[in-house]
Design a protein around this motif. Sequence first.
Motif, mmCIF file in Angstrom:
data_model
loop_
_atom_site.group_PDB
_atom_site.id
_atom_site.type_symbol
_atom_site.label_atom_id
_atom_site.label_comp_id
_atom_site.label_asym_id
_atom_site.label_seq_id
_atom_site.Cartn_x
_atom_site.Cartn_y
_atom_site.Cartn_z
ATOM 1 N N PRO A 19 -4.754 -16.253 -46.133
ATOM 2 C CA PRO A 19 -4.793 -16.781 -44.693
ATOM 3 C C PRO A 19 -3.588 -16.320 -43.858
ATOM 4 C CG PRO A 19 -5.687 -18.467 -45.829
ATOM 5 C CD PRO A 19 -5.145 -17.736 -47.083
ATOM 6 N N ARG A 20 -2.312 -16.240 -44.462
ATOM 7 C CA ARG A 20 -1.114 -16.073 -43.809
ATOM 8 C C ARG A 20 -1.099 -14.572 -43.550
ATOM 9 N NH1 ARG A 20 3.886 -14.133 -45.241
ATOM 10 N NH2 ARG A 20 3.433 -13.822 -47.304
ATOM 11 N N VAL A 21 -1.309 -13.681 -44.683
ATOM 12 C CA VAL A 21 -1.354 -12.448 -44.540
ATOM 13 C C VAL A 21 -2.405 -11.826 -43.577
ATOM 14 C CG1 VAL A 21 -1.885 -10.142 -45.804
ATOM 15 C CG2 VAL A 21 -0.589 -11.989 -46.748
ATOM 16 N N ALA A 22 -3.511 -12.376 -43.576
ATOM 17 C CA ALA A 22 -4.660 -12.053 -42.688
ATOM 18 C C ALA A 22 -4.208 -12.385 -41.387
ATOM 19 C CB ALA A 22 -5.867 -12.752 -42.980
ATOM 20 N N ARG A 23 -3.697 -13.528 -40.899
ATOM 21 C CA ARG A 23 -3.149 -13.857 -39.823
ATOM 22 C C ARG A 23 -2.258 -12.658 -39.061
ATOM 23 N NH1 ARG A 23 -4.019 -18.967 -37.268
ATOM 24 N NH2 ARG A 23 -5.256 -20.394 -38.478
ATOM 25 N N GLU A 24 -1.369 -12.196 -39.882
ATOM 26 C CA GLU A 24 -0.395 -11.299 -39.610
ATOM 27 C C GLU A 24 -1.071 -9.972 -39.336
ATOM 28 O OE1 GLU A 24 2.319 -11.304 -43.010
ATOM 29 O OE2 GLU A 24 3.308 -13.130 -42.372
ATOM 30 N N CYS A 25 -2.152 -9.652 -39.915
ATOM 31 C CA CYS A 25 -2.790 -8.423 -39.748
ATOM 32 C C CYS A 25 -3.262 -8.503 -38.289
ATOM 33 C CB CYS A 25 -3.853 -8.252 -40.990
ATOM 34 S SG CYS A 25 -3.234 -7.510 -42.410
ATOM 35 N N VAL A 26 -3.986 -9.585 -37.839
ATOM 36 C CA VAL A 26 -4.677 -9.735 -36.826
ATOM 37 C C VAL A 26 -3.583 -9.618 -35.648
ATOM 38 C CG1 VAL A 26 -6.016 -11.279 -35.202
ATOM 39 C CG2 VAL A 26 -6.426 -10.881 -37.424
ATOM 40 N N ALA A 27 -2.296 -10.138 -35.852
ATOM 41 C CA ALA A 27 -1.350 -10.133 -34.803
ATOM 42 C C ALA A 27 -0.923 -8.662 -34.476
ATOM 43 C CB ALA A 27 -0.197 -11.083 -34.955
ATOM 44 N N VAL A 28 -0.841 -7.858 -35.624
ATOM 45 C CA VAL A 28 -0.153 -6.722 -35.642
ATOM 46 C C VAL A 28 -1.319 -5.540 -35.065
ATOM 47 C CG1 VAL A 28 0.640 -4.610 -36.830
ATOM 48 C CG2 VAL A 28 1.370 -6.754 -37.583
ATOM 49 N N LEU A 29 -2.495 -5.783 -35.467
ATOM 50 C CA LEU A 29 -3.712 -5.181 -34.852
ATOM 51 C C LEU A 29 -3.613 -5.310 -33.302
ATOM 52 C CD1 LEU A 29 -5.984 -3.365 -34.933
ATOM 53 C CD2 LEU A 29 -7.405 -5.195 -35.878
ATOM 54 N N ARG A 30 -3.585 -6.735 -32.780
ATOM 55 C CA ARG A 30 -3.635 -6.786 -31.326
ATOM 56 C C ARG A 30 -2.499 -6.183 -30.476
ATOM 57 N NH1 ARG A 30 -5.950 -9.557 -27.404
ATOM 58 N NH2 ARG A 30 -7.606 -10.426 -28.685
ATOM 59 N N MET A 31 -1.301 -6.235 -31.401
ATOM 60 C CA MET A 31 -0.221 -5.492 -30.601
ATOM 61 C C MET A 31 -0.725 -4.231 -30.344
ATOM 62 S SD MET A 31 3.026 -5.517 -29.484
ATOM 63 C CE MET A 31 3.791 -6.720 -30.310
ATOM 64 N N GLU A 32 -1.029 -3.410 -31.616
ATOM 65 C CA GLU A 32 -1.608 -2.067 -31.596
ATOM 66 C C GLU A 32 -2.674 -1.810 -30.418
ATOM 67 O OE1 GLU A 32 -2.376 1.857 -34.558
ATOM 68 O OE2 GLU A 32 -2.415 -0.218 -35.194
ATOM 69 N N ALA A 33 -3.767 -2.618 -30.453
ATOM 70 C CA ALA A 33 -4.717 -2.369 -29.589
ATOM 71 C C ALA A 33 -4.354 -2.716 -27.981
ATOM 72 C CB ALA A 33 -5.821 -3.345 -29.666
ATOM 73 N N GLY A 34 -3.015 -3.240 -27.922
ATOM 74 C CA GLY A 34 -2.712 -3.517 -26.267
ATOM 75 C C GLY A 34 -1.817 -2.027 -26.132
ATOM 76 N N ARG A 35 -1.304 -1.612 -27.015
ATOM 77 C CA ARG A 35 -0.782 -0.164 -26.579
ATOM 78 C C ARG A 35 -1.320 1.039 -26.660
ATOM 79 N NH1 ARG A 35 4.231 -1.641 -31.213
ATOM 80 N NH2 ARG A 35 5.587 -2.763 -29.942
ATOM 81 N N HIS A 36 -2.534 0.679 -27.265
ATOM 82 C CA HIS A 36 -3.729 1.874 -27.122
ATOM 83 C C HIS A 36 -5.022 1.411 -26.849
ATOM 84 C CE1 HIS A 36 -0.461 4.164 -29.321
ATOM 85 N NE2 HIS A 36 -0.210 3.321 -30.051
ATOM 86 N N PRO A 37 -5.083 0.904 -25.544
ATOM 87 C CA PRO A 37 -6.388 0.422 -25.168
ATOM 88 C C PRO A 37 -7.587 1.325 -25.138
ATOM 89 C CG PRO A 37 -4.888 0.531 -23.401
ATOM 90 C CD PRO A 37 -4.081 0.961 -24.207
ATOM 91 N N ASP A 38 -7.225 2.712 -24.968
ATOM 92 C CA ASP A 38 -8.310 3.801 -24.858
ATOM 93 C C ASP A 38 -8.531 4.306 -26.228
ATOM 94 O OD1 ASP A 38 -8.361 3.364 -22.099
ATOM 95 O OD2 ASP A 38 -6.589 4.642 -22.055
#
Length: 301
Positions: free
Chosen positions: A179-198
């Motif tokens: 759960p901890r690792v997976a939550r960190e993955c989601v947070a990093v992925l959301r950061m990346e999605a924010g930087r590359h919305p297209d």
Amino acid sequence: MEHHDNSPDRNELAGFLRARRAALDPRRMGMPDDGRPRRVPGLRREELAQLAHVSIDYIVRLEQGRTRQVSRPVLDALADALRLAPDERSYLFAVADVTQTPPARQPAEQRVDPQLLRLLDGMPDIPALVLGRRQDVLAWNSAAVALLTDFGALPPRERNLYRLTFLDEAFRALYADWPRVARECVAVLRMEAGRHPDDPVLTSLVGELSVRDPDFRAWWGSHQVRGPRELTKTYRHPVVGTLTLDVQQLSVDTRPDQRLITYTAPPGSPAEEALHFLLHWSARTTGRRNDRPTERPRRDR
């Protein structure tokens, strides 16, 4: 001129502001108890407006995605009022697109330089990967295969750490605290999605994980963000049991969208002994199956 903006990045800004406001404890923020019941958790909009020195109407418009007019001073004030961590502040500016710069064009292919492949070859005792955009696994060495999984046996589309973490049962079972690792993955992925919305591939990945995994879907909605950093991860390996390793993420100067990931154990630790045994066991096992004891790192495309 004010109007509704339904573009993905503006919806991200609105959702992020609402989520971070709801996560704050009014008592810790010094808000007085006026006796009124709180219908929702966190700060009220008027309290956030007071802390950020903007109008309540402006907070409403931002949280409803009804304005493009977001200046840098206002974003700084909101970040301070919401007590955003550095990663969260960076994400706020990314989704607000305050600089109004066009998104950088990304190359169609993700290639690993031959020099980096030779470096992986020269690290037989250190599990190592080269990650590209969206955590795609572009190259690996035999030690990484022994520790994590045989990336070469997977279709290229499935060589992705996000997808493996949530959708591959064997890979998921490697983590002692999934759960901890997976939550960190989601947070990093959301950061990346924010930087590359297209990025359509990134959008498709988020959609697939949201549909196929309820945990991902719930955590994605929390709008937690963070960037990649040094980590310590504990694995439960089917061959050697539990071992805790340091995970280093190193940038690649010639490929800004790539990172070299290494997994090491402190000298003299039980994890170092376990990793040493695992790599020798894997070399012997591979040697019985093939003419050579280790395999050369590969690229996925």
